[in-house]
Design a protein around this motif. Structure first.
Motif, short mmCIF file in Angstrom:
data_model
loop_
_atom_site.label_atom_id
_atom_site.label_comp_id
_atom_site.label_asym_id
_atom_site.label_seq_id
_atom_site.Cartn_x
_atom_site.Cartn_y
_atom_site.Cartn_z
N ALA A 262 3.43 0.43 7.87
CA ALA A 262 3.35 -0.94 7.36
C ALA A 262 1.93 -1.31 7.02
O ALA A 262 1.65 -1.93 5.98
N HIS A 265 0.49 0.78 3.79
CA HIS A 265 1.05 0.57 2.46
C HIS A 265 1.10 -0.89 2.03
O HIS A 265 1.65 -1.20 0.98
N ASN A 266 0.56 -1.77 2.87
CA ASN A 266 0.58 -3.19 2.52
C ASN A 266 -0.82 -3.78 2.64
O ASN A 266 -1.67 -3.29 3.38
N LEU A 274 -0.51 -9.77 7.09
CA LEU A 274 0.69 -8.93 7.25
C LEU A 274 1.33 -9.27 8.58
O LEU A 274 0.67 -9.27 9.63
N ASN A 290 8.41 -5.67 8.31
CA ASN A 290 7.18 -6.33 7.85
C ASN A 290 7.42 -7.02 6.52
O ASN A 290 8.33 -6.63 5.75
N LEU A 292 6.66 -7.75 2.71
CA LEU A 292 6.29 -6.76 1.69
C LEU A 292 5.22 -7.32 0.77
O LEU A 292 5.43 -8.29 0.06
N GLN A 293 4.05 -6.70 0.83
CA GLN A 293 2.95 -7.03 -0.08
C GLN A 293 2.18 -5.74 -0.36
O GLN A 293 1.09 -5.53 0.14
N LYS A 294 2.84 -4.89 -1.15
CA LYS A 294 2.36 -3.53 -1.36
C LYS A 294 1.01 -3.50 -2.05
O LYS A 294 0.70 -4.31 -2.92
N LYS A 295 0.23 -2.49 -1.63
CA LYS A 295 -1.06 -2.25 -2.28
C LYS A 295 -0.83 -1.70 -3.68
O LYS A 295 0.11 -0.93 -3.92
N LYS A 326 15.15 -2.46 2.22
CA LYS A 326 14.03 -3.01 1.45
C LYS A 326 14.55 -4.02 0.44
O LYS A 326 15.56 -3.80 -0.22
#
Length: 347
Positions: A262, A265-266, A274, A290, A292-295, A326
């Protein structure tokens, strides 16, 4: 099969059954061998014992040679047993015929033919049972080897999972510790304490394939302390575990891997914190969720390898794999809990 502890009981039963069968089909009415029935009964017992024991000694020798493949050993066994059977019939049958029938060898021809036929039938029966016995042994050995290979593979995958913890995790936390030392001595001491707890658990977890969830949660608290120190208000964690869950078992370091996924990747920042939840309410599974606010920067594929390893190891243990859910707002991974009776020797 020839090594049975009570083989002499089986020898007597097999010889007696063969003699009784001969009486029931009235063999002696068709073939007049000229010997008393009690003599024939003792002869049956003697040759059955000789064939069995001869095969046992031969099989002992064959086993010591480690002959492979399996069918070659069977051929060696059977070829040797034919010689043993012929010798047993001749060595026991000829003296018996000489003293019980006649001193004229021409009177022995029919009885000896019948005896040889009986002996080879006994030998064929014994070797058939022996082949089945050897096959079952080999099958059991193959199953044990397969389980060993599975365990080795599972342990190798677990080691691979642990290795993912070490390099980046160590570098990041040493960087945090370096900054703390110059700012807050007490905080740096506590950080070192929690840091050592994390690595002590990782090293200790190498001793077993499963661990109590209670121990894993204790480890996670130390691990989360390090993350909170590093990210401060950019990371929030909520742990909600019912008491019934804590007595279950889980794969060591698996929760850490999911939390690390988590974070890796976020985006984790004060402006976009996060939030990670660790939930176990049904006593059957535990979920790491978590927002989701992906990089935008693509990461390596180690996460997918880690999740695959966890799923495979659950399969090896005979449990369903992990469940991944997801949507556009959240990402969650659920792994099953394993309920076992505690080992009394470990207490």
């Amino acid at each position: 099969m020839f090594q049975l502890r009570y083989r002499y009981v089986f020898i007597f039963l097999l010889g007696g059954y063969s003699f009784l069968n001969t009486l029931l089909i009235e063999t002696f009415d068709y073939y007049h061998v000229g010997a008393d029935k009690w003599v024939i009964f003792l002869l049956f017992l003697a040759v059955t014992a000789a064939i069995w024991e001869g095969n046992r000694l031969w099989d002992n020798w064959i086993s010591g040679q480690e002959i492979k493949p399996f069918w070659v050993r069977i051929l060696y066994n059977f070829a040797g047993s034919l010689v043993i059977t012929a010798l047993a019939a001749l060595v026991i049958g000829i003296p018996t015929a000489y003293y019980a029938l006649s001193k004229n060898w021409q009177d022995w021809i029919l009885p000896m033919k019948l005896l040889l036929m009986f002996c080879f039938r006994i030998n064929l029966f014994l070797n058939t049972i022996h082949v089945i016995f050897l096959y079952m042994q080999q099958l059991e050995s193959s199953h044990q080897q397969l389980e060993t290979y599975k365990r080795i593979s599972s342990q190798a995958q677990l080691q691979s999972l642990r290795n993912q913890v070490n390099p980046h995790f160590l570098f990041n936390n040493l960087s945090v510790l370096t900054a703390l030392i110059g700012q807050d001595t007490n905080a740096s001491i506590e950080f070192v304490k929690q840091f050592s707890n994390v690595y002590r658990y990782i090293l200790k977890s190498d001793e077993s394939e499963l661990t109590h969830l209670r121990d894993e949660i204790g480890f996670i608290h130390s691990y989360l302390y390090l993350l909170k120190t590093r990210f401060d208000s950019g990371l929030s964690i909520d742990i909600n575990i019912s008491e019934g869950c804590l007595s279950a078992y889980i794969l060591p370091v698996s929760l850490q891997m999911l939390v690390e996924n988590a974070v890796k990747h976020n985006i984790v920042s004060k402006s976009k914190p996060l939030h990670i939840e660790i939930l176990c309410l049904d006593n059957d599974s535990i979920t790491v969720r978590n927002n989701l606010q992906k990089k935008k920067v693509s990461e390596d594929q180690s996460t997918h390898v880690g999740l695959t390893n966890i799923a495979r190891r659950y399969d090896f243990l005979g449990h369903q794999g992990i469940s991944v859910e997801k949507d556009e707002h959240s990402f969650s991974v659920t792994i099953p809990l394993i309920h076992l009776k505690p080992d009394p020797q470990s207490s």
